[in-house]
Design a protein around this motif. Structure first.
Motif, mmCIF file in Angstrom:
data_model
loop_
_atom_site.group_PDB
_atom_site.id
_atom_site.type_symbol
_atom_site.label_atom_id
_atom_site.label_comp_id
_atom_site.label_asym_id
_atom_site.label_seq_id
_atom_site.Cartn_x
_atom_site.Cartn_y
_atom_site.Cartn_z
ATOM 1 N N MET A 1 28.710 -1.233 14.664
ATOM 2 C CA MET A 1 28.821 -2.681 14.746
ATOM 3 C C MET A 1 27.618 -3.224 15.497
ATOM 4 S SD MET A 1 31.804 -4.843 16.630
ATOM 5 C CE MET A 1 31.518 -6.521 17.045
ATOM 6 N N GLY A 2 27.199 -4.382 15.124
ATOM 7 C CA GLY A 2 26.113 -5.052 15.803
ATOM 8 C C GLY A 2 26.185 -6.540 15.520
ATOM 9 N N TYR A 3 25.382 -7.293 16.229
ATOM 10 C CA TYR A 3 25.306 -8.732 16.006
ATOM 11 C C TYR A 3 23.927 -9.049 15.445
ATOM 12 C CZ TYR A 3 29.300 -8.960 19.210
ATOM 13 O OH TYR A 3 30.503 -8.784 19.820
ATOM 14 N N HIS A 4 23.889 -9.946 14.482
ATOM 15 C CA HIS A 4 22.614 -10.432 13.953
ATOM 16 C C HIS A 4 22.239 -11.675 14.740
ATOM 17 C CE1 HIS A 4 22.318 -7.691 10.573
ATOM 18 N NE2 HIS A 4 23.635 -7.825 10.455
ATOM 19 N N ILE A 5 21.189 -11.532 15.548
ATOM 20 C CA ILE A 5 20.762 -12.611 16.418
ATOM 21 C C ILE A 5 19.272 -12.839 16.204
ATOM 22 C CG2 ILE A 5 20.532 -13.367 18.820
ATOM 23 C CD1 ILE A 5 23.004 -11.525 19.393
ATOM 24 N N ASN A 6 18.938 -14.045 15.795
ATOM 25 C CA ASN A 6 17.541 -14.409 15.531
ATOM 26 C C ASN A 6 16.877 -13.419 14.575
ATOM 27 O OD1 ASN A 6 17.654 -16.700 17.223
ATOM 28 N ND2 ASN A 6 17.252 -15.436 19.013
ATOM 29 N N GLY A 7 17.596 -13.027 13.532
ATOM 30 C CA GLY A 7 17.047 -12.157 12.501
ATOM 31 C C GLY A 7 16.982 -10.685 12.849
ATOM 32 N N VAL A 8 17.536 -10.308 13.987
ATOM 33 C CA VAL A 8 17.514 -8.916 14.432
ATOM 34 C C VAL A 8 18.949 -8.454 14.655
ATOM 35 C CG1 VAL A 8 16.754 -7.372 16.293
ATOM 36 C CG2 VAL A 8 15.296 -9.257 15.573
ATOM 37 N N GLU A 9 19.244 -7.215 14.225
ATOM 38 C CA GLU A 9 20.568 -6.666 14.511
ATOM 39 C C GLU A 9 20.519 -5.946 15.844
ATOM 40 O OE1 GLU A 9 24.187 -3.966 12.766
ATOM 41 O OE2 GLU A 9 22.485 -4.398 11.477
ATOM 42 N N LEU A 10 21.317 -6.427 16.797
ATOM 43 C CA LEU A 10 21.370 -5.824 18.124
ATOM 44 C C LEU A 10 22.536 -4.843 18.191
ATOM 45 C CD1 LEU A 10 20.670 -8.944 20.336
ATOM 46 C CD2 LEU A 10 19.059 -7.259 19.487
ATOM 47 N N GLU A 11 22.284 -3.682 18.776
ATOM 48 C CA GLU A 11 23.298 -2.640 18.863
ATOM 49 C C GLU A 11 24.363 -2.988 19.893
ATOM 50 O OE1 GLU A 11 22.283 1.663 18.603
ATOM 51 O OE2 GLU A 11 20.274 0.845 19.038
ATOM 52 N N THR A 12 25.576 -2.574 19.578
ATOM 53 C CA THR A 12 26.702 -2.766 20.487
ATOM 54 C C THR A 12 27.434 -1.451 20.664
ATOM 55 O OG1 THR A 12 28.258 -3.304 18.722
ATOM 56 C CG2 THR A 12 27.040 -5.147 19.704
ATOM 57 N N ASP A 13 28.305 -1.434 21.665
ATOM 58 C CA ASP A 13 29.201 -0.292 21.814
ATOM 59 C C ASP A 13 30.422 -0.524 20.933
ATOM 60 O OD1 ASP A 13 30.889 -2.074 23.171
ATOM 61 O OD2 ASP A 13 30.537 -1.189 25.141
ATOM 62 N N ALA A 14 31.396 0.338 21.013
ATOM 63 C CA ALA A 14 32.576 0.256 20.150
ATOM 64 C C ALA A 14 33.397 -1.008 20.380
ATOM 65 C CB ALA A 14 33.459 1.490 20.358
ATOM 66 N N GLU A 15 33.265 -1.619 21.563
ATOM 67 C CA GLU A 15 34.040 -2.820 21.883
ATOM 68 C C GLU A 15 33.253 -4.109 21.662
ATOM 69 O OE1 GLU A 15 36.461 -2.590 25.474
ATOM 70 O OE2 GLU A 15 36.065 -0.436 25.488
ATOM 71 N N GLY A 16 32.039 -4.006 21.144
ATOM 72 C CA GLY A 16 31.261 -5.192 20.821
ATOM 73 C C GLY A 16 30.375 -5.713 21.921
ATOM 74 N N TYR A 17 30.179 -4.941 22.984
ATOM 75 C CA TYR A 17 29.261 -5.340 24.053
ATOM 76 C C TYR A 17 27.857 -4.899 23.678
ATOM 77 C CZ TYR A 17 33.261 -6.081 27.135
ATOM 78 O OH TYR A 17 34.419 -6.535 27.689
ATOM 79 N N LEU A 18 26.874 -5.743 23.954
ATOM 80 C CA LEU A 18 25.492 -5.370 23.695
ATOM 81 C C LEU A 18 25.103 -4.190 24.584
ATOM 82 C CD1 LEU A 18 23.710 -8.843 23.494
ATOM 83 C CD2 LEU A 18 24.421 -7.367 21.614
ATOM 84 N N LEU A 19 24.307 -3.297 24.041
ATOM 85 C CA LEU A 19 23.835 -2.158 24.828
ATOM 86 C C LEU A 19 22.723 -2.576 25.792
ATOM 87 C CD1 LEU A 19 23.839 0.687 22.153
ATOM 88 C CD2 LEU A 19 25.633 0.074 23.801
ATOM 89 N N GLU A 20 21.953 -3.574 25.397
ATOM 90 C CA GLU A 20 20.896 -4.145 26.243
ATOM 91 C C GLU A 20 21.148 -5.642 26.344
ATOM 92 O OE1 GLU A 20 18.436 -2.517 27.822
ATOM 93 O OE2 GLU A 20 19.199 -0.617 27.031
ATOM 94 N N PRO A 21 20.946 -6.240 27.523
ATOM 95 C CA PRO A 21 21.211 -7.675 27.655
ATOM 96 C C PRO A 21 20.325 -8.528 26.758
ATOM 97 C CG PRO A 21 20.256 -6.788 29.683
ATOM 98 C CD PRO A 21 20.429 -5.648 28.746
ATOM 99 N N ASP A 22 20.889 -9.625 26.297
ATOM 100 C CA ASP A 22 20.141 -10.626 25.534
ATOM 101 C C ASP A 22 20.486 -11.969 26.160
ATOM 102 O OD1 ASP A 22 19.448 -12.682 23.675
ATOM 103 O OD2 ASP A 22 19.361 -11.179 22.085
ATOM 104 N N TYR A 23 19.490 -12.633 26.721
ATOM 105 C CA TYR A 23 19.718 -13.882 27.455
ATOM 106 C C TYR A 23 19.535 -15.128 26.603
ATOM 107 C CZ TYR A 23 19.679 -10.812 31.490
ATOM 108 O OH TYR A 23 19.956 -9.800 32.375
ATOM 109 N N SER A 24 19.441 -14.968 25.300
ATOM 110 C CA SER A 24 19.239 -16.131 24.441
ATOM 111 C C SER A 24 20.547 -16.913 24.257
ATOM 112 C CB SER A 24 18.705 -15.697 23.075
ATOM 113 O OG SER A 24 19.691 -14.999 22.347
#
Length: 109
Positions: free
Chosen positions: A1-24
């Motif tokens: 699972m990941g989130y598409h943010i500003n055209g980039v898919e950011l990785e998440t853990d199994a519960e949907g938390y980002l693996l690296e912070p995104d302050y946007s």
């Protein structure tokens, strides 16, 4: 699972938390929508607090410390107020929606 943010898919853990912070702001909007949260100014204020805590301490506070610290900034805040904003658990869900990694452990700081 990941989130598409500003055209980039950011990785998440199994519960949907980002693996690296995104302050946007876009990260907050995408994650909040995925959690079914309609953002208000009150949400943004808590998100700002959680991001500040993460930057300052390297992690977010547990609920007890979140309530204590946030109530020093905003008078009249109690646990019901925070649960109304983040019903799945203010300390964890606010960190998730803020675009921060999953809080570690039960204790926080």
């Amino acid at each position: 699972m990941g989130y598409h943010i500003n055209g980039v898919e950011l990785e998440t853990d199994a519960e949907g938390y980002l693996l690296e912070p995104d302050y946007s702001e876009e990260a907050v909007r995408v994650i909040a929508a995925a959690d079914g949260i309609v953002l208000t100014d009150e949400h943004w204020e808590v998100i700002g607090y959680m991001r500040d805590q993460y930057r300052e301490h390297g992690h977010t506070p547990n609920f007890r410390n979140m309530l204590k610290g946030y109530s020093e900034i905003r008078q009249g805040v109690d646990s019901k107020y925070l649960y109304d904003l983040f019903p799945l658990g203010p300390a964890k869900q606010a960190a998730k929606v803020a675009g921060l990694p999953q809080p570690l452990g039960k204790g926080g700081y």
